[in-house]
Design a protein around this motif. Structure first.
Motif, PDB file in Angstrom:
ATOM      1  N   PHE A  57       0.838  -1.205   0.000  1.00  0.00           N
ATOM      2  CA  PHE A  57       0.000   0.000   0.000  1.00  0.00           C
ATOM      3  C   PHE A  57       0.868   1.250   0.000  1.00  0.00           C
ATOM      4  CE2 PHE A  57      -3.543  -2.395   2.436  1.00  0.00           C
ATOM      5  CZ  PHE A  57      -4.114  -2.836   1.260  1.00  0.00           C
ATOM      6  N   TYR A  58       1.859   1.267   0.903  1.00  0.00           N
ATOM      7  CA  TYR A  58       2.738   2.431   0.982  1.00  0.00           C
ATOM      8  C   TYR A  58       3.527   2.616  -0.310  1.00  0.00           C
ATOM      9  CZ  TYR A  58       2.008   3.855   5.800  1.00  0.00           C
ATOM     10  OH  TYR A  58       1.455   4.353   6.955  1.00  0.00           O
ATOM     11  N   LYS A  59       4.045   1.516  -0.857  1.00  0.00           N
ATOM     12  CA  LYS A  59       4.833   1.611  -2.088  1.00  0.00           C
ATOM     13  C   LYS A  59       3.993   2.152  -3.237  1.00  0.00           C
ATOM     14  CE  LYS A  59       8.079  -0.853  -4.970  1.00  0.00           C
ATOM     15  NZ  LYS A  59       8.856  -2.082  -5.160  1.00  0.00           N
ATOM     16  N   GLU A  60       2.750   1.672  -3.379  1.00  0.00           N
ATOM     17  CA  GLU A  60       1.881   2.161  -4.448  1.00  0.00           C
ATOM     18  C   GLU A  60       1.642   3.663  -4.304  1.00  0.00           C
ATOM     19  OE1 GLU A  60      -1.677  -0.181  -4.315  1.00  0.00           O
ATOM     20  OE2 GLU A  60      -0.648  -1.995  -4.974  1.00  0.00           O
ATOM     21  N   ALA A  76       5.658   9.997  -6.482  1.00  0.00           N
ATOM     22  CA  ALA A  76       6.836  10.243  -7.314  1.00  0.00           C
ATOM     23  C   ALA A  76       6.431  10.625  -8.735  1.00  0.00           C
ATOM     24  CB  ALA A  76       7.743   9.012  -7.332  1.00  0.00           C
ATOM     25  N   ASP A  77       5.423   9.958  -9.267  1.00  0.00           N
ATOM     26  CA  ASP A  77       4.932  10.304 -10.610  1.00  0.00           C
ATOM     27  C   ASP A  77       4.410  11.733 -10.649  1.00  0.00           C
ATOM     28  OD1 ASP A  77       5.578   7.822 -11.649  1.00  0.00           O
ATOM     29  OD2 ASP A  77       3.532   7.027 -11.479  1.00  0.00           O
ATOM     30  N   LEU A  78       3.628  12.114  -9.637  1.00  0.00           N
ATOM     31  CA  LEU A  78       3.076  13.472  -9.587  1.00  0.00           C
ATOM     32  C   LEU A  78       4.171  14.527  -9.465  1.00  0.00           C
ATOM     33  CD1 LEU A  78      -0.003  12.809  -7.276  1.00  0.00           C
ATOM     34  CD2 LEU A  78      -0.072  13.426  -9.698  1.00  0.00           C
ATOM     35  N   SER A 135      10.048   9.855 -11.302  1.00  0.00           N
ATOM     36  CA  SER A 135       9.861   8.409 -11.405  1.00  0.00           C
ATOM     37  C   SER A 135      11.173   7.639 -11.354  1.00  0.00           C
ATOM     38  CB  SER A 135       9.093   8.052 -12.673  1.00  0.00           C
ATOM     39  OG  SER A 135       9.782   8.509 -13.817  1.00  0.00           O
ATOM     40  N   GLU A 136      12.282   8.334 -11.587  1.00  0.00           N
ATOM     41  CA  GLU A 136      13.584   7.654 -11.517  1.00  0.00           C
ATOM     42  C   GLU A 136      13.866   7.108 -10.120  1.00  0.00           C
ATOM     43  OE1 GLU A 136      14.416  12.076 -10.947  1.00  0.00           O
ATOM     44  OE2 GLU A 136      13.230  10.897 -12.326  1.00  0.00           O
ATOM     45  N   LEU A 137      13.164   7.616  -9.109  1.00  0.00           N
ATOM     46  CA  LEU A 137      13.340   7.109  -7.748  1.00  0.00           C
ATOM     47  C   LEU A 137      12.973   5.632  -7.640  1.00  0.00           C
ATOM     48  CD1 LEU A 137      11.907  10.043  -5.611  1.00  0.00           C
ATOM     49  CD2 LEU A 137      14.301   9.349  -5.820  1.00  0.00           C
ATOM     50  N   TYR A 138      11.949   5.203  -8.356  1.00  0.00           N
ATOM     51  CA  TYR A 138      11.542   3.807  -8.272  1.00  0.00           C
ATOM     52  C   TYR A 138      11.910   3.015  -9.533  1.00  0.00           C
ATOM     53  CZ  TYR A 138       7.333   5.130 -10.930  1.00  0.00           C
ATOM     54  OH  TYR A 138       6.464   5.609 -11.886  1.00  0.00           O
TER      55      TYR A 138
END
Length: 59
Positions: free
Chosen positions: A38-41, A47-49, A53-56
């Motif tokens: 849940f937390y990861k999602e 991150a997308d917002l 996104s390079e973080l994940y």
């Protein structure tokens, strides 16, 4: 978990999840792995917002 269109809603969900009691998934008490997912999602959505996104993605 719902994908949100703004940062504030993602943060609200994360705060609610951090205070939640008796969390269930498919009628069963959530496991640590369920909560991590849940937390990861939510973090991926955040991150997308933020445009990072390079973080994940590991780029």
């Amino acid at each position: 978990m719902t994908e949100h269109d703004n940062i504030i809603d993602v943060l609200k969900d994360l705060f609610e999840l951090s205070d939640a009691k008796n969390i269930t998934v498919d009628g069963k008490i959530a496991t640590v792995e369920d909560l991590q997912e849940f937390y990861k999602e939510s973090l991926v959505n955040l991150a997308d917002l933020l445009g990072v996104s390079e973080l994940y993605l590991g780029e």
